[in-house]
Design a protein around this motif. Structure first.
Motif, PDB file in Angstrom:
ATOM      1  N   ARG A 137     130.052 -45.815 -72.753  1.00 29.86           N
ATOM      2  CA  ARG A 137     130.371 -47.124 -72.160  1.00 29.86           C
ATOM      3  C   ARG A 137     129.693 -48.268 -72.923  1.00 29.86           C
ATOM      4  O   ARG A 137     130.243 -49.370 -72.985  1.00 29.86           O
ATOM      5  CB  ARG A 137     130.007 -47.157 -70.683  1.00 29.86           C
ATOM      6  N   TYR A 138     128.516 -48.016 -73.493  1.00 30.37           N
ATOM      7  CA  TYR A 138     127.912 -49.033 -74.365  1.00 30.37           C
ATOM      8  C   TYR A 138     128.872 -49.338 -75.516  1.00 30.37           C
ATOM      9  O   TYR A 138     129.124 -50.496 -75.844  1.00 30.37           O
ATOM     10  CB  TYR A 138     126.589 -48.549 -74.971  1.00 30.37           C
ATOM     11  N   LEU A 139     129.393 -48.288 -76.131  1.00 32.30           N
ATOM     12  CA  LEU A 139     130.320 -48.472 -77.243  1.00 32.30           C
ATOM     13  C   LEU A 139     131.572 -49.218 -76.777  1.00 32.30           C
ATOM     14  O   LEU A 139     132.010 -50.170 -77.433  1.00 32.30           O
ATOM     15  CB  LEU A 139     130.688 -47.119 -77.859  1.00 32.30           C
ATOM     16  N   ASP A 140     132.130 -48.819 -75.643  1.00 30.90           N
ATOM     17  CA  ASP A 140     133.302 -49.508 -75.102  1.00 30.90           C
ATOM     18  C   ASP A 140     133.018 -50.987 -74.880  1.00 30.90           C
ATOM     19  O   ASP A 140     133.833 -51.848 -75.207  1.00 30.90           O
ATOM     20  CB  ASP A 140     133.738 -48.884 -73.766  1.00 30.90           C
ATOM     21  N   LYS A 141     131.867 -51.291 -74.331  1.00 31.66           N
ATOM     22  CA  LYS A 141     131.486 -52.682 -74.042  1.00 31.66           C
ATOM     23  C   LYS A 141     131.378 -53.487 -75.332  1.00 31.66           C
ATOM     24  O   LYS A 141     131.846 -54.630 -75.399  1.00 31.66           O
ATOM     25  CB  LYS A 141     130.168 -52.710 -73.257  1.00 31.66           C
ATOM     26  N   LEU A 142     130.769 -52.907 -76.364  1.00 32.26           N
ATOM     27  CA  LEU A 142     130.626 -53.617 -77.633  1.00 32.26           C
ATOM     28  C   LEU A 142     131.991 -53.896 -78.263  1.00 32.26           C
ATOM     29  O   LEU A 142     132.221 -54.989 -78.797  1.00 32.26           O
ATOM     30  CB  LEU A 142     129.738 -52.822 -78.596  1.00 32.26           C
ATOM     31  N   ILE A 143     132.901 -52.933 -78.199  1.00 29.84           N
ATOM     32  CA  ILE A 143     134.249 -53.127 -78.742  1.00 29.84           C
ATOM     33  C   ILE A 143     134.973 -54.211 -77.939  1.00 29.84           C
ATOM     34  O   ILE A 143     135.668 -55.055 -78.514  1.00 29.84           O
ATOM     35  CB  ILE A 143     135.050 -51.807 -78.764  1.00 29.84           C
ATOM     36  N   ASP A 144     134.799 -54.225 -76.628  1.00 25.51           N
ATOM     37  CA  ASP A 144     135.384 -55.284 -75.801  1.00 25.51           C
ATOM     38  C   ASP A 144     134.863 -56.657 -76.209  1.00 25.51           C
ATOM     39  O   ASP A 144     135.624 -57.623 -76.300  1.00 25.51           O
ATOM     40  CB  ASP A 144     135.069 -55.060 -74.317  1.00 25.51           C
ATOM     41  N   GLU A 145     133.557 -56.741 -76.434  1.00 22.81           N
ATOM     42  CA  GLU A 145     132.967 -58.012 -76.832  1.00 22.81           C
ATOM     43  C   GLU A 145     133.530 -58.472 -78.175  1.00 22.81           C
ATOM     44  O   GLU A 145     133.809 -59.658 -78.367  1.00 22.81           O
ATOM     45  CB  GLU A 145     131.442 -57.905 -76.902  1.00 22.81           C
ATOM     46  N   LEU A 146     133.724 -57.540 -79.101  1.00 23.94           N
ATOM     47  CA  LEU A 146     134.312 -57.853 -80.396  1.00 23.94           C
ATOM     48  C   LEU A 146     135.727 -58.409 -80.200  1.00 23.94           C
ATOM     49  O   LEU A 146     136.077 -59.446 -80.756  1.00 23.94           O
ATOM     50  CB  LEU A 146     134.341 -56.597 -81.284  1.00 23.94           C
ATOM     51  N   ALA A 147     136.518 -57.726 -79.391  1.00 22.83           N
ATOM     52  CA  ALA A 147     137.902 -58.132 -79.154  1.00 22.83           C
ATOM     53  C   ALA A 147     137.989 -59.480 -78.429  1.00 22.83           C
ATOM     54  O   ALA A 147     138.978 -60.191 -78.556  1.00 22.83           O
ATOM     55  CB  ALA A 147     138.639 -57.057 -78.366  1.00 22.83           C
ATOM     56  N   LYS A 148     136.959 -59.823 -77.689  1.00 21.73           N
ATOM     57  CA  LYS A 148     136.948 -61.102 -76.975  1.00 21.73           C
ATOM     58  C   LYS A 148     136.456 -62.251 -77.852  1.00 21.73           C
ATOM     59  O   LYS A 148     136.329 -63.376 -77.380  1.00 21.73           O
ATOM     60  CB  LYS A 148     136.095 -60.993 -75.712  1.00 21.73           C
ATOM     61  N   GLY A 149     136.143 -61.939 -79.116  1.00 27.69           N
ATOM     62  CA  GLY A 149     135.773 -62.997 -80.045  1.00 27.69           C
ATOM     63  C   GLY A 149     134.297 -63.340 -80.110  1.00 27.69           C
ATOM     64  O   GLY A 149     133.913 -64.321 -80.743  1.00 27.69           O
ATOM     65  N   LYS A 150     133.475 -62.542 -79.489  1.00 31.19           N
ATOM     66  CA  LYS A 150     132.045 -62.801 -79.513  1.00 31.19           C
ATOM     67  C   LYS A 150     131.509 -62.660 -80.945  1.00 31.19           C
ATOM     68  O   LYS A 150     131.982 -61.816 -81.708  1.00 31.19           O
ATOM     69  CB  LYS A 150     131.344 -61.796 -78.589  1.00 31.19           C
ATOM     70  N   ALA A 151     130.542 -63.470 -81.315  1.00 33.33           N
ATOM     71  CA  ALA A 151     129.949 -63.418 -82.653  1.00 33.33           C
ATOM     72  C   ALA A 151     129.209 -62.097 -82.853  1.00 33.33           C
ATOM     73  O   ALA A 151     128.576 -61.583 -81.920  1.00 33.33           O
ATOM     74  CB  ALA A 151     128.984 -64.586 -82.838  1.00 33.33           C
ATOM     75  N   MET A 152     129.290 -61.560 -84.072  1.00 34.12           N
ATOM     76  CA  MET A 152     128.647 -60.274 -84.371  1.00 34.12           C
ATOM     77  C   MET A 152     127.153 -60.298 -84.063  1.00 34.12           C
ATOM     78  O   MET A 152     126.615 -59.322 -83.543  1.00 34.12           O
ATOM     79  CB  MET A 152     128.876 -59.871 -85.831  1.00 34.12           C
ATOM     80  N   GLU A 153     126.467 -61.381 -84.365  1.00 36.90           N
ATOM     81  CA  GLU A 153     125.018 -61.415 -84.100  1.00 36.90           C
ATOM     82  C   GLU A 153     124.723 -61.287 -82.609  1.00 36.90           C
ATOM     83  O   GLU A 153     123.721 -60.685 -82.227  1.00 36.90           O
ATOM     84  CB  GLU A 153     124.359 -62.646 -84.705  1.00 36.90           C
ATOM     85  N   LYS A 154     125.590 -61.793 -81.754  1.00 31.56           N
ATOM     86  CA  LYS A 154     125.405 -61.630 -80.314  1.00 31.56           C
ATOM     87  C   LYS A 154     125.774 -60.213 -79.863  1.00 31.56           C
ATOM     88  O   LYS A 154     125.095 -59.631 -79.029  1.00 31.56           O
ATOM     89  CB  LYS A 154     126.219 -62.651 -79.544  1.00 31.56           C
ATOM     90  N   ILE A 155     126.859 -59.674 -80.443  1.00 31.67           N
ATOM     91  CA  ILE A 155     127.269 -58.301 -80.107  1.00 31.67           C
ATOM     92  C   ILE A 155     126.140 -57.338 -80.461  1.00 31.67           C
ATOM     93  O   ILE A 155     125.827 -56.413 -79.702  1.00 31.67           O
ATOM     94  CB  ILE A 155     128.563 -57.912 -80.846  1.00 31.67           C
ATOM     95  N   LEU A 156     125.527 -57.545 -81.631  1.00 31.07           N
ATOM     96  CA  LEU A 156     124.462 -56.655 -82.109  1.00 31.07           C
ATOM     97  C   LEU A 156     123.088 -57.026 -81.554  1.00 31.07           C
ATOM     98  O   LEU A 156     122.066 -56.526 -82.022  1.00 31.07           O
ATOM     99  CB  LEU A 156     124.456 -56.622 -83.645  1.00 31.07           C
ATOM    100  N   ARG A 157     123.082 -57.887 -80.562  1.00 34.63           N
ATOM    101  CA  ARG A 157     121.857 -58.248 -79.816  1.00 34.63           C
ATOM    102  C   ARG A 157     120.744 -58.714 -80.744  1.00 34.63           C
ATOM    103  O   ARG A 157     119.599 -58.289 -80.629  1.00 34.63           O
ATOM    104  CB  ARG A 157     121.393 -57.101 -78.925  1.00 34.63           C
ATOM    105  N   LYS A 158     121.087 -59.611 -81.677  1.00 33.79           N
ATOM    106  CA  LYS A 158     120.069 -60.147 -82.607  1.00 33.79           C
ATOM    107  C   LYS A 158     119.478 -61.423 -82.062  1.00 33.79           C
ATOM    108  O   LYS A 158     120.090 -62.170 -81.357  1.00 33.79           O
ATOM    109  CB  LYS A 158     120.693 -60.402 -83.989  1.00 33.79           C
TER     110      LYS A 158
END
Length: 116
Positions: free
Chosen positions: A95-116
């Motif tokens: 589900r972590y992986l699913d959530k990250l892919i969802d965030e990517l598809a929703k246009g979230k910036a990679m640095e936010k997706i990768l929790r930087k």
């Protein structure tokens, strides 16, 4: 308790759906791979080997070189369930992986997706 069907499903069968979901929203396969590598610690070659060998989700996460400690910062709802409240470790990783892919598809910036 019965094991979830997804545990024995090949990551390689689901992976194209992750890529398609991302690409439909203008994102790339490279970004999907970066997310998976960040979460699991696999190198690109290691990830490709796991996919080629048709590893199931349980094995994929069990063999992950280094699950990212920052993954605990992933919060939110996926499939109607809060990921931070999932008690089964393998299901939570999936589900972590699913959530990250969802965030990517929703246009979230990679640095936010990768929790930087």
């Amino acid at each position: 308790m019965a094991e979830h069907k997804i545990y024995t499903m090949s990551v390689a069968k689901v992976y194209p759906h992750y890529v398609t979901k991302a690409e439909k929203k203008g994102r790339t396969k490279a970004e999907v791979d970066e997310i998976i590598r960040w979460l699991t610690g696999y190198s690109q070659e290691g990830l490709e080997a796991q996919l080629e060998e048709q590893k199931d989700f349980e094995t994929f996460f069990a063999e992950a070189p280094r699950l990212n400690p920052s993954r605990s910062l992933i919060k939110g709802v996926i499939c109607g369930v809060r990921v931070e409240d999932i008690e089964e470790p393998i299901m939570q990783e999936i589900r972590y992986l699913d959530k990250l892919i969802d965030e990517l598809a929703k246009g979230k910036a990679m640095e936010k997706i990768l929790r930087k």
